[in-house]
Design a protein around this motif. Structure first.
Motif, PDB file in Angstrom:
ATOM      1  N   MET A   1       0.834  -1.207   0.000  1.00 53.88           N
ATOM      2  CA  MET A   1       0.000   0.000   0.000  1.00 53.88           C
ATOM      3  C   MET A   1       0.864   1.250   0.000  1.00 53.88           C
ATOM      4  O   MET A   1       0.573   2.224  -0.704  1.00 53.88           O
ATOM      5  N   ALA A   2       1.939   1.228   0.777  1.00 55.82           N
ATOM      6  CA  ALA A   2       2.842   2.386   0.830  1.00 55.82           C
ATOM      7  C   ALA A   2       3.455   2.635  -0.543  1.00 55.82           C
ATOM      8  O   ALA A   2       3.584   3.795  -0.983  1.00 55.82           O
ATOM      9  N   TRP A   3       3.827   1.561  -1.235  1.00 51.95           N
ATOM     10  CA  TRP A   3       4.401   1.709  -2.577  1.00 51.95           C
ATOM     11  C   TRP A   3       3.383   2.327  -3.530  1.00 51.95           C
ATOM     12  O   TRP A   3       3.704   3.248  -4.289  1.00 51.95           O
ATOM     13  N   LEU A   4       2.134   1.834  -3.476  1.00 50.04           N
ATOM     14  CA  LEU A   4       1.086   2.405  -4.336  1.00 50.04           C
ATOM     15  C   LEU A   4       0.893   3.892  -4.043  1.00 50.04           C
ATOM     16  O   LEU A   4       0.794   4.713  -4.960  1.00 50.04           O
ATOM     17  N   LEU A   5       0.829   4.220  -2.755  1.00 52.16           N
ATOM     18  CA  LEU A   5       0.538   5.593  -2.350  1.00 52.16           C
ATOM     19  C   LEU A   5       1.727   6.532  -2.558  1.00 52.16           C
ATOM     20  O   LEU A   5       1.561   7.750  -2.578  1.00 52.16           O
ATOM     21  N   ASP A   6       2.905   5.975  -2.738  1.00 53.80           N
ATOM     22  CA  ASP A   6       4.056   6.798  -3.112  1.00 53.80           C
ATOM     23  C   ASP A   6       3.958   7.259  -4.565  1.00 53.80           C
ATOM     24  O   ASP A   6       4.613   8.229  -4.968  1.00 53.80           O
ATOM     25  N   HIS A   7       3.154   6.551  -5.349  1.00 53.28           N
ATOM     26  CA  HIS A   7       3.025   6.854  -6.776  1.00 53.28           C
ATOM     27  C   HIS A   7       1.677   7.484  -7.137  1.00 53.28           C
ATOM     28  O   HIS A   7       1.499   7.944  -8.271  1.00 53.28           O
TER      29      HIS A   7
END
Length: 228
Positions: free
Chosen positions: A150-156
């Protein structure tokens, strides 16, 4: 349809079920008033089985229909009440939302929710014994992987599926809010995910979920705190 002239929707649900919570969030976001009826689905009463032979919640009575399965219910509501939109217009955007809804309702559910919430809460409520420590440990490990994804998605992206909030965010928040009720989410693992959750749980649609109380399982103090 002028909803004010139709019968109130009725949702047969269990308070901590993420699938029920997803439907509740969609109804609330669309400002559709609903009567909540708590259903002990594990008792499989004849009336309940007539409503859904699969013996699962949620079940929604709406528009003169009795509907089962959370994602088809949510998409039906979206099609009948398209504003505010929870699915993008483009085929690509809808695909990504549906992919992530399935990610949380399938992969996250099987690897995390069923290992933590079902072991810690459902077994006790259903009188099916004690938590399986192997499952609990597996769920506690797996939730870290999912928070990192989720953190990776929300970084983008601003939201999980893109630049606007969608059904994907509600699916994720439904699972995480259920786990948060029993203090099984390490919000310190990612400030990005924590900020996302703070944004989504501050929405008016979240109010009834934050007011849930399950006998024998008091929520942690931060559960209903919009600022954690």
């Amino acid at each position: 349809m002028d909803y004010s002239q139709s019968a109130m929707a009725k949702l047969y649900h269990v308070p901590l079920s993420p699938f029920c919570r997803k439907v509740r969030l969609v109804l609330a976001e669309k400002k559709i008033e609903v009567e909540l009826v708590e259903e002990k689905y594990w008792e499989e009463s004849p009336d309940f089985l007539r409503r859904n032979p699969a013996a699962k919640v949620p079940i929604l009575k709406f528009d003169g229909k009795t509907m089962a399965e959370s994602t088809p219910i949510c998409e039906y509501i979206e099609e009948k009440h398209p504003e505010p939109a929870l699915l993008p217009r483009s085929a690509e955007g809808r695909y990504e939302v549906r992919r992530l809804v399935n990610w949380f309702d399938d992969k996250f559910h099987n690897e995390v929710t069923s290992k933590l919430l079902y072991e810690r809460v459902n077994k006790k409520v259903m009188k099916k014994g004690f938590p399986d420590s192997t499952n609990v440990k597996a769920g506690a490990r797996a939730v870290k992987y999912h928070l990192d994804y989720m953190a990776w998605l929300l970084d983008h992206r601003r939201w999980l599926a893109g630049d606007v909030m969608t059904l994907a965010d509600f699916a994720a928040a439904a699972h995480l809010s259920s786990l948060d009720y029993i203090s099984d989410v390490d919000w310190n693992r990612s400030d990005t995910v924590k900020d996302w959750y703070a944004k989504i749980k501050s929405r008016p649609a979240f109010r009834s979920i934050l007011a849930d109380q399950v006998p024998g399982f008091p929520p942690p103090a931060h559960y209903a705190d919009l600022d954690f």
